[in-house]
Design a protein around this motif. Structure first.
Motif, mmCIF file in Angstrom:
data_model
loop_
_atom_site.group_PDB
_atom_site.id
_atom_site.type_symbol
_atom_site.label_atom_id
_atom_site.label_comp_id
_atom_site.label_asym_id
_atom_site.label_seq_id
_atom_site.Cartn_x
_atom_site.Cartn_y
_atom_site.Cartn_z
ATOM 1 N N ASN A 112 -32.714 -25.357 36.839
ATOM 2 C CA ASN A 112 -32.294 -26.118 35.666
ATOM 3 C C ASN A 112 -32.304 -25.263 34.406
ATOM 4 N N GLN A 113 -33.315 -24.411 34.267
ATOM 5 C CA GLN A 113 -33.390 -23.550 33.084
ATOM 6 C C GLN A 113 -32.253 -22.531 33.065
ATOM 7 N N GLY A 114 -31.913 -22.000 34.232
ATOM 8 C CA GLY A 114 -30.783 -21.077 34.290
ATOM 9 C C GLY A 114 -29.482 -21.751 33.923
ATOM 10 N N ALA A 115 -29.350 -23.029 34.297
ATOM 11 C CA ALA A 115 -28.099 -23.747 34.072
ATOM 12 C C ALA A 115 -27.938 -24.254 32.642
ATOM 13 N N THR A 116 -29.031 -24.598 31.992
ATOM 14 C CA THR A 116 -28.926 -25.271 30.693
ATOM 15 C C THR A 116 -29.010 -24.342 29.486
ATOM 16 N N HIS A 117 -29.402 -23.096 29.683
ATOM 17 C CA HIS A 117 -29.483 -22.181 28.544
ATOM 18 C C HIS A 117 -28.181 -21.421 28.343
ATOM 19 N N LYS A 118 -27.832 -21.227 27.086
ATOM 20 C CA LYS A 118 -26.592 -20.538 26.746
ATOM 21 C C LYS A 118 -26.627 -19.082 27.187
ATOM 22 N N ARG A 119 -27.778 -18.447 27.043
ATOM 23 C CA ARG A 119 -27.947 -17.055 27.476
ATOM 24 C C ARG A 119 -28.987 -16.999 28.585
ATOM 25 N N PHE A 120 -28.713 -16.166 29.580
ATOM 26 C CA PHE A 120 -29.646 -16.044 30.716
ATOM 27 C C PHE A 120 -31.019 -15.579 30.256
ATOM 28 N N SER A 121 -31.054 -14.715 29.260
ATOM 29 C CA SER A 121 -32.335 -14.185 28.776
ATOM 30 C C SER A 121 -33.237 -15.284 28.231
ATOM 31 N N ASN A 122 -32.630 -16.385 27.775
ATOM 32 C CA ASN A 122 -33.427 -17.485 27.243
ATOM 33 C C ASN A 122 -34.188 -18.226 28.334
ATOM 34 N N ALA A 123 -33.785 -18.037 29.588
ATOM 35 C CA ALA A 123 -34.477 -18.682 30.710
ATOM 36 C C ALA A 123 -35.574 -17.796 31.289
ATOM 37 N N LEU A 124 -35.698 -16.569 30.781
ATOM 38 C CA LEU A 124 -36.682 -15.626 31.317
ATOM 39 C C LEU A 124 -38.135 -16.106 31.217
ATOM 40 N N ASN A 150 -19.785 -24.583 22.800
ATOM 41 C CA ASN A 150 -18.975 -23.786 21.894
ATOM 42 C C ASN A 150 -19.936 -23.280 20.828
ATOM 43 N N ASP A 151 -20.027 -24.027 19.719
ATOM 44 C CA ASP A 151 -21.029 -23.677 18.724
ATOM 45 C C ASP A 151 -22.172 -24.682 18.751
ATOM 46 N N GLN A 152 -22.222 -25.494 19.789
ATOM 47 C CA GLN A 152 -23.253 -26.507 19.893
ATOM 48 C C GLN A 152 -24.440 -25.976 20.671
ATOM 49 N N ASN A 153 -25.577 -26.569 20.427
ATOM 50 C CA ASN A 153 -26.782 -26.196 21.166
ATOM 51 C C ASN A 153 -27.097 -27.284 22.167
ATOM 52 N N SER A 154 -27.447 -26.898 23.367
ATOM 53 C CA SER A 154 -27.814 -27.872 24.389
ATOM 54 C C SER A 154 -29.259 -28.298 24.182
ATOM 55 N N ASN A 155 -29.598 -29.411 24.787
ATOM 56 C CA ASN A 155 -30.951 -29.935 24.703
ATOM 57 C C ASN A 155 -31.829 -29.234 25.744
ATOM 58 N N HIS A 156 -32.176 -27.971 25.463
ATOM 59 C CA HIS A 156 -32.936 -27.198 26.439
ATOM 60 C C HIS A 156 -34.375 -27.000 25.992
ATOM 61 N N PHE A 157 -35.181 -26.490 26.893
ATOM 62 C CA PHE A 157 -36.597 -26.301 26.618
ATOM 63 C C PHE A 157 -36.818 -25.045 25.778
ATOM 64 N N SER A 158 -37.754 -25.131 24.824
ATOM 65 C CA SER A 158 -38.136 -23.976 24.036
ATOM 66 C C SER A 158 -38.931 -23.012 24.908
ATOM 67 N N THR A 159 -39.176 -21.810 24.396
ATOM 68 C CA THR A 159 -39.943 -20.809 25.142
ATOM 69 C C THR A 159 -41.336 -21.329 25.482
ATOM 70 N N LYS A 160 -41.998 -21.931 24.501
ATOM 71 C CA LYS A 160 -43.351 -22.455 24.720
ATOM 72 C C LYS A 160 -43.350 -23.534 25.790
ATOM 73 N N ARG A 161 -42.367 -24.436 25.718
ATOM 74 C CA ARG A 161 -42.307 -25.529 26.694
ATOM 75 C C ARG A 161 -41.953 -25.004 28.084
ATOM 76 N N GLN A 162 -41.071 -23.997 28.136
ATOM 77 C CA GLN A 162 -40.742 -23.392 29.431
ATOM 78 C C GLN A 162 -41.986 -22.833 30.112
ATOM 79 N N ILE A 163 -42.780 -22.087 29.342
ATOM 80 C CA ILE A 163 -43.988 -21.478 29.894
ATOM 81 C C ILE A 163 -44.963 -22.543 30.367
ATOM 82 N N MET A 164 -45.140 -23.587 29.544
ATOM 83 C CA MET A 164 -46.071 -24.653 29.891
ATOM 84 C C MET A 164 -45.632 -25.386 31.162
ATOM 85 N N PHE A 165 -44.352 -25.730 31.230
ATOM 86 C CA PHE A 165 -43.856 -26.482 32.371
ATOM 87 C C PHE A 165 -43.806 -25.629 33.641
ATOM 88 N N ALA A 166 -43.377 -24.376 33.503
ATOM 89 C CA ALA A 166 -43.310 -23.497 34.672
ATOM 90 C C ALA A 166 -44.698 -23.271 35.252
#
Length: 202
Positions: A27-39, A98-114
């Protein structure tokens, strides 16, 4: 060579089934605009699996889980956490990027949830102990290290692969409808795991 192949086959067999951890990384790979944001999610999941495998091989984790009250506590925490995570997945949306931001998890939330989906899943811990921990007993010295590193390597490769596949689907699904439906399916899977954990308490 045998310890390497043995470790790879066992780790792949454990990690392949569609569980909460896999759903979250995909899900993180799919919802982030840049792959690096899912790292953050990928690296955290990899580190957690590395810790669990090392503890299993060392025999430490099996001693911890012999305490019944600790197992019950893990199931209780896991139930509430997964119920909450499922709700977040269900309400999340994927929009055209396009220029919109998706409703994705922040870095802190990603770490906590993962970390939570990796460490608050008693069945995953027990599988690691029962399969990897027990299988490692047939090896000693350098062979045991080869076996352990192989198991860890498969986990890391798998998490990166899941996120990459998710990112590819994000490029195909320009309307965002598919990703929204996938989020909802992910939520149902997570809620199913939460119910299962809840039942274990009784």
């Amino acid at each position: 060579m045998k310890p390497i192949l043995h470790g790879m086959m066992l780790a792949f067999g454990l990690i392949l089934p569609l569980g909460v951890q896999n759903v979250f990384i995909f899900n993180q790979g799919a919802t982030h605009k840049r792959f690096s944001n899912a790292l953050p999610a990928i690296i955290t999941a990899g580190i957690c699996d590395t810790i669990l495998i090392l503890l299993a091989v060392a025999g430490v984790s099996i001693m911890i889980l012999t305490f019944e009250w600790l197992r019950t506590f893990l199931f209780l925490i896991g139930f509430f956490f997964l119920a909450y995570m499922g709700w977040l997945m269900w309400k999340s949306t994927s929009e055209v990027r396009n220029d919109q931001n998706s409703n994705h998890f922040s870095t802190k939330r990603q770490i906590m949830f993962a970390a939570s989906v990796s460490l608050l899943n008693p069945h995953a811990i027990l599988d690691t102990i029962g399969v990897i921990g027990t299988s490692s007993l047939v090896y000693v010295g350098f062979d045991k290290w080869l076996f352990t590193v192989s198991c860890i390597g498969v986990s890391w490769i798998w998490f990166f692969t899941l996120a990459i596949i998710g990112k590819k689907i994000e490029h195909i699904d320009t309307s965002g409808i598919l990703l929204k439906r996938m989020n909802q399916v992910s939520a149902l899977i997570i809620w199913g795991m939460a119910v299962y954990m809840g039942l274990q308490l009784f």
